[in-house]
Motif scaffolding. Structure first.
Motif, PDB file in Angstrom:
ATOM      1  N   LEU A   1     -10.009  10.534   5.821  1.00 25.64           N
ATOM      2  CA  LEU A   1     -11.121   9.890   6.513  1.00 25.64           C
ATOM      3  C   LEU A   1     -12.180   9.424   5.516  1.00 25.64           C
ATOM      4  CD1 LEU A   1     -12.590   9.072   9.096  1.00 25.64           C
ATOM      5  CD2 LEU A   1     -13.515  11.402   9.235  1.00 25.64           C
ATOM      6  N   VAL A   2     -12.465  10.259   4.509  1.00 22.73           N
ATOM      7  CA  VAL A   2     -13.467   9.907   3.500  1.00 22.73           C
ATOM      8  C   VAL A   2     -13.022   8.671   2.719  1.00 22.73           C
ATOM      9  CG1 VAL A   2     -14.606  10.662   1.380  1.00 22.73           C
ATOM     10  CG2 VAL A   2     -14.349  12.250   3.281  1.00 22.73           C
ATOM     11  N   GLU A   3     -11.752   8.629   2.335  1.00 16.57           N
ATOM     12  CA  GLU A   3     -11.239   7.477   1.597  1.00 16.57           C
ATOM     13  C   GLU A   3     -11.320   6.205   2.438  1.00 16.57           C
ATOM     14  OE1 GLU A   3      -7.963   9.580  -1.363  1.00 16.57           O
ATOM     15  OE2 GLU A   3      -7.428   9.120   0.717  1.00 16.57           O
ATOM     16  N   LYS A   4     -11.097   6.354   3.751  1.00 17.73           N
ATOM     17  CA  LYS A   4     -11.188   5.198   4.643  1.00 17.73           C
ATOM     18  C   LYS A   4     -12.630   4.717   4.743  1.00 17.73           C
ATOM     19  CE  LYS A   4      -8.101   2.925   7.102  1.00 17.73           C
ATOM     20  NZ  LYS A   4      -6.818   2.471   6.514  1.00 17.73           N
ATOM     21  N   ILE A   5     -13.565   5.652   4.873  1.00 22.81           N
ATOM     22  CA  ILE A   5     -14.984   5.292   4.977  1.00 22.81           C
ATOM     23  C   ILE A   5     -15.475   4.633   3.683  1.00 22.81           C
ATOM     24  CG2 ILE A   5     -17.319   6.234   5.171  1.00 22.81           C
ATOM     25  CD1 ILE A   5     -16.168   8.367   7.041  1.00 22.81           C
ATOM     26  N   LEU A   6     -15.026   5.174   2.542  1.00 25.98           N
ATOM     27  CA  LEU A   6     -15.453   4.642   1.246  1.00 25.98           C
ATOM     28  C   LEU A   6     -14.673   3.390   0.839  1.00 25.98           C
ATOM     29  CD1 LEU A   6     -15.830   7.965  -0.787  1.00 25.98           C
ATOM     30  CD2 LEU A   6     -17.614   6.662   0.384  1.00 25.98           C
ATOM     31  N   LYS A   7     -13.701   3.005   1.665  1.00 26.54           N
ATOM     32  CA  LYS A   7     -12.872   1.817   1.421  1.00 26.54           C
ATOM     33  C   LYS A   7     -12.130   1.905   0.089  1.00 26.54           C
ATOM     34  CE  LYS A   7     -15.803  -1.219   4.214  1.00 26.54           C
ATOM     35  NZ  LYS A   7     -16.617  -2.463   4.267  1.00 26.54           N
ATOM     36  N   ILE A   8     -11.615   3.094  -0.199  1.00 25.40           N
ATOM     37  CA  ILE A   8     -10.809   3.306  -1.391  1.00 25.40           C
ATOM     38  C   ILE A   8      -9.397   2.783  -1.132  1.00 25.40           C
ATOM     39  CG2 ILE A   8      -9.732   5.085  -2.840  1.00 25.40           C
ATOM     40  CD1 ILE A   8     -12.319   6.724  -2.459  1.00 25.40           C
ATOM     41  N   LYS A   9      -8.840   2.076  -2.105  1.00 28.22           N
ATOM     42  CA  LYS A   9      -7.525   1.471  -1.940  1.00 28.22           C
ATOM     43  C   LYS A   9      -6.586   1.892  -3.062  1.00 28.22           C
ATOM     44  CE  LYS A   9      -8.216  -1.110   1.748  1.00 28.22           C
ATOM     45  NZ  LYS A   9      -7.432  -0.933   2.985  1.00 28.22           N
ATOM     46  N   TYR A  10      -5.383   2.291  -2.687  1.00 24.74           N
ATOM     47  CA  TYR A  10      -4.319   2.576  -3.636  1.00 24.74           C
ATOM     48  C   TYR A  10      -3.177   1.591  -3.389  1.00 24.74           C
ATOM     49  CZ  TYR A  10      -6.743   7.120  -3.640  1.00 24.74           C
ATOM     50  OH  TYR A  10      -7.687   8.111  -3.699  1.00 24.74           O
ATOM     51  N   TYR A  11      -2.531   1.164  -4.465  1.00 27.88           N
ATOM     52  CA  TYR A  11      -1.400   0.249  -4.349  1.00 27.88           C
ATOM     53  C   TYR A  11      -0.259   0.718  -5.236  1.00 27.88           C
ATOM     54  CZ  TYR A  11      -4.782  -2.992  -2.283  1.00 27.88           C
ATOM     55  OH  TYR A  11      -5.736  -3.572  -1.486  1.00 27.88           O
TER      56      TYR A  11
ATOM     57  N   GLU B   1       0.840  -1.194   0.000  1.00 22.31           N
ATOM     58  CA  GLU B   1       0.000   0.000   0.000  1.00 22.31           C
ATOM     59  C   GLU B   1       0.876   1.245   0.000  1.00 22.31           C
ATOM     60  OE1 GLU B   1      -3.562   0.451   2.201  1.00 22.31           O
ATOM     61  OE2 GLU B   1      -3.662  -1.655   2.726  1.00 22.31           O
ATOM     62  N   ILE B   2       0.325   2.311  -0.546  1.00 24.21           N
ATOM     63  CA  ILE B   2       1.086   3.560  -0.665  1.00 24.21           C
ATOM     64  C   ILE B   2       1.263   4.220   0.703  1.00 24.21           C
ATOM     65  CG2 ILE B   2       0.548   4.001  -3.048  1.00 24.21           C
ATOM     66  CD1 ILE B   2      -1.351   5.802  -0.350  1.00 24.21           C
ATOM     67  N   THR B   3       2.210   5.150   0.783  1.00 27.52           N
ATOM     68  CA  THR B   3       2.488   5.873   2.013  1.00 27.52           C
ATOM     69  C   THR B   3       2.116   7.341   1.847  1.00 27.52           C
ATOM     70  OG1 THR B   3       4.748   6.435   1.350  1.00 27.52           O
ATOM     71  CG2 THR B   3       4.425   4.320   2.479  1.00 27.52           C
ATOM     72  N   PHE B   4       2.196   8.079   2.924  1.00 23.44           N
ATOM     73  CA  PHE B   4       1.925   9.515   2.895  1.00 23.44           C
ATOM     74  C   PHE B   4       2.900  10.223   1.954  1.00 23.44           C
ATOM     75  CE2 PHE B   4       2.318  13.804   4.929  1.00 23.44           C
ATOM     76  CZ  PHE B   4       1.038  14.234   4.647  1.00 23.44           C
ATOM     77  N   PHE B   5       4.148   9.763   1.933  1.00 23.55           N
ATOM     78  CA  PHE B   5       5.149  10.330   1.033  1.00 23.55           C
ATOM     79  C   PHE B   5       4.776  10.084  -0.425  1.00 23.55           C
ATOM     80  CE2 PHE B   5       8.996   9.648  -1.546  1.00 23.55           C
ATOM     81  CZ  PHE B   5       9.559  10.921  -1.464  1.00 23.55           C
ATOM     82  N   ASP B   6       4.292   8.881  -0.738  1.00 23.87           N
ATOM     83  CA  ASP B   6       3.876   8.555  -2.107  1.00 23.87           C
ATOM     84  C   ASP B   6       2.765   9.487  -2.580  1.00 23.87           C
ATOM     85  OD1 ASP B   6       5.642   6.373  -2.262  1.00 23.87           O
ATOM     86  OD2 ASP B   6       4.194   5.054  -1.296  1.00 23.87           O
TER      87      ASP B   6
END
Length: 209
Positions: A191-201, A60-65
């Motif tokens: 928070l919105v991305e977490k609630i919507l279960k959005i995933k980046y790789y 999974e991506i990081t804050f830096f990414d």
């Protein structure tokens, strides 16, 4: 089909701010929207034909990414705006101010149907393998650019509109909550991305793993 549905939904989200007065430029302004949607559709068709055996999902991506991808997106957006403004200077007699909404339309489709330049450069892939996931990504974009919607709303209703201050305060609180969540809790997702279960790789190739 997913691409066309998302483009239609994105267009519907900005139509309340469209000037429908009987001026030919207002309707010619639909041309960039249509051409862009067709290009996205063709790109998606081409992508579906490409072999994916050599592509895999990595960590999974990081804050830096995310910040690096945002920087590249900002640079690309700035250059695109300069080019877009340059083109408008030669075609303003054909289009109306409605064509300015095209910028928001493009922002709404980035990552919901087509990978943004920053994500592409940083090899970040988005989990959008279904219509539902693409719709959630579009909804996330609408919330992300809610300040732009607010500006359009005020432009249409006037600065003295009674909803101006409550809306502005609500949007600022929304942004602050998301920023705080990223910095203090998640480190990579809002928070919105977490609630919507959005995933980046991070995209990796099997011969690299």
């Amino acid at each position: 089909m997913t691409v066309l549905i998302i483009c239609l939904l994105a267009l519907l989200s900005i139509l309340p701010f469209w000037d429908f007065s009987l001026v030919i430029g207002n309707y010619l302004s639909f041309i960039p929207f249509i051409l862009y949607s067709v290009v996205l559709f063709l790109l998606d068709r081409q992508k579906q034909k490409e072999p994916r055996e050599n592509v895999a999902e990595g960590s999974e991506i990081t804050f830096f990414d995310i910040n690096k991808a945002f920087f590249f997106n900002f640079c690309f957006f700035t250059l695109a705006m300069i080019a877009f403004t340059f083109l408008l200077n030669f075609s303003i007699t054909f289009f109306s101010q409605n064509v300015g909404l095209f910028v928001l339309f493009v922002l709404l489709t980035l990552n919901s149907v087509v990978t943004s330049p920053g994500f592409y450069i940083c090899r970040i892939c988005i989990d959008r393998n279904s219509l539902k996931k693409s719709v959630l990504l579009l909804f996330n974009n609408i919330l992300k650019y809610s300040i732009v919607y607010f500006g359009l709303f005020i432009q249409n209703r006037g600065e003295d509109d009674q909803y101006r201050n409550p809306l502005c305060m609500g949007i600022l609180i929304f942004y602050m909550i998301n920023i705080a969540y990223i910095l203090l809790v998640s480190k990579n997702y809002s928070l919105v991305e977490k609630i919507l279960k959005i995933k980046y790789y991070r995209k990796v190739y099997k011969n690299e793993s």
